[in-house]
Design a protein around this motif. Structure first.
Motif, PDB file in Angstrom:
ATOM      1  N   GLY A  16       0.812  -1.214   0.000  1.00 32.13           N
ATOM      2  CA  GLY A  16       0.000   0.000   0.000  1.00 32.13           C
ATOM      3  C   GLY A  16       0.845   1.263   0.000  1.00 32.13           C
ATOM      4  N   SER A  17       0.157   2.394   0.110  1.00 32.35           N
ATOM      5  CA  SER A  17       0.813   3.705   0.047  1.00 32.35           C
ATOM      6  C   SER A  17       0.347   4.594   1.193  1.00 32.35           C
ATOM      7  CB  SER A  17       0.478   4.402  -1.283  1.00 32.35           C
ATOM      8  OG  SER A  17       0.952   3.663  -2.381  1.00 32.35           O
ATOM      9  N   ARG A  19       1.053   8.959   2.455  1.00 29.43           N
ATOM     10  CA  ARG A  19       1.698  10.238   2.198  1.00 29.43           C
ATOM     11  C   ARG A  19       1.834  10.974   3.518  1.00 29.43           C
ATOM     12  NH1 ARG A  19      -0.316  15.782  -0.681  1.00 29.43           N
ATOM     13  NH2 ARG A  19       1.621  16.349  -1.752  1.00 29.43           N
ATOM     14  N   ARG A  65      10.744   3.773  -4.398  1.00 24.99           N
ATOM     15  CA  ARG A  65       9.461   3.595  -3.712  1.00 24.99           C
ATOM     16  C   ARG A  65       9.003   4.873  -3.008  1.00 24.99           C
ATOM     17  NH1 ARG A  65       8.983   0.240   0.465  1.00 24.99           N
ATOM     18  NH2 ARG A  65      11.159   0.435   1.149  1.00 24.99           N
ATOM     19  N   PHE A  66       9.935   5.637  -2.475  1.00 28.43           N
ATOM     20  CA  PHE A  66       9.616   6.858  -1.732  1.00 28.43           C
ATOM     21  C   PHE A  66      10.002   8.079  -2.563  1.00 28.43           C
ATOM     22  CE2 PHE A  66      10.006   5.112   2.906  1.00 28.43           C
ATOM     23  CZ  PHE A  66       9.134   4.093   2.576  1.00 28.43           C
ATOM     24  N   GLN A  80       5.965  10.810  -0.109  1.00 26.61           N
ATOM     25  CA  GLN A  80       5.074   9.837  -0.718  1.00 26.61           C
ATOM     26  C   GLN A  80       5.732   8.470  -0.634  1.00 26.61           C
ATOM     27  OE1 GLN A  80       1.896  10.231  -2.079  1.00 26.61           O
ATOM     28  NE2 GLN A  80       1.924   7.995  -2.167  1.00 26.61           N
ATOM     29  N   MET A  81       5.043   7.539   0.009  1.00 24.85           N
ATOM     30  CA  MET A  81       5.590   6.189   0.217  1.00 24.85           C
ATOM     31  C   MET A  81       4.706   5.183  -0.502  1.00 24.85           C
ATOM     32  SD  MET A  81       6.699   6.400   4.220  1.00 24.85           S
ATOM     33  CE  MET A  81       5.011   6.496   4.814  1.00 24.85           C
ATOM     34  N   ASN A  82       5.270   4.513  -1.488  1.00 28.88           N
ATOM     35  CA  ASN A  82       4.554   3.494  -2.249  1.00 28.88           C
ATOM     36  C   ASN A  82       5.186   2.131  -2.030  1.00 28.88           C
ATOM     37  OD1 ASN A  82       2.948   5.556  -3.385  1.00 28.88           O
ATOM     38  ND2 ASN A  82       4.391   5.844  -5.068  1.00 28.88           N
ATOM     39  N   SER A  83       4.459   1.099  -2.409  1.00 29.83           N
ATOM     40  CA  SER A  83       4.956  -0.285  -2.298  1.00 29.83           C
ATOM     41  C   SER A  83       5.552  -0.543  -0.914  1.00 29.83           C
ATOM     42  CB  SER A  83       6.010  -0.552  -3.385  1.00 29.83           C
ATOM     43  OG  SER A  83       5.477  -0.329  -4.668  1.00 29.83           O
ATOM     44  N   LEU A  84       4.804  -0.168   0.098  1.00 28.20           N
ATOM     45  CA  LEU A  84       5.310  -0.285   1.468  1.00 28.20           C
ATOM     46  C   LEU A  84       5.521  -1.741   1.863  1.00 28.20           C
ATOM     47  CD1 LEU A  84       3.238   2.571   3.039  1.00 28.20           C
ATOM     48  CD2 LEU A  84       5.724   2.358   3.197  1.00 28.20           C
TER      49      LEU A  84
END
Length: 124
Positions: A16-17, A19, A65-66, A80-84
């Motif tokens: 998940g992501s 912000r 990812r970030f 923004q943090m993706n693919s946590l």
């Protein structure tokens, strides 16, 4: 009075992501960054940015990812943090310095001001 106030943390599933935002006040800041600290571990940088936003730094663990960004008109820093991943679980801190430089391997000692932290928990 200088204040850094983080928001946007929470619980998210792996993949998940989230912000994060950091509202800064009290003065003009140069370099800013995001650090994180897990229980029993040192505080490590996850992203850093200079005043103009033209120079950024990411460790290999979050690269791709970030994404760090800032809006100087709003005095706000973002992450923004993706693919946590579960290993991203930590308390995330916003940090700021009154000076600006090209951020390379930033360390906590380079930053004078800190927020109170926001918890990010990634479940597997």
């Amino acid at each position: 009075q200088v204040q850094l106030v983080e928001s946007g943390g929470g619980l998210v599933q792996a993949g998940g992501s989230l912000r994060l935002s950091c509202a800064a006040s009290g003065r003009t800041f140069g370099n800013m960054g995001w650090f994180r600290q897990a229980p029993g571990k040192e505080r490590d940088v996850v992203a850093a940015i200079n005043w103009s936003g033209g120079s950024t730094y990411y460790p290999d663990s979050v690269k791709g990812r970030f994404t760090i960004s800032r809006d100087n008109a709003k005095n706000t820093l973002y992450l923004q943090m993706n693919s946590l991943k579960p290993e991203d679980t930590a308390v995330y801190y916003c940090a700021a310095s009154p000076v600006t430089w090209n951020p390379r391997s930033p360390s906590p000692s380079q930053y004078n001001y800190w927020g109170q932290g926001t918890q990010v928990t990634v479940s597997s």
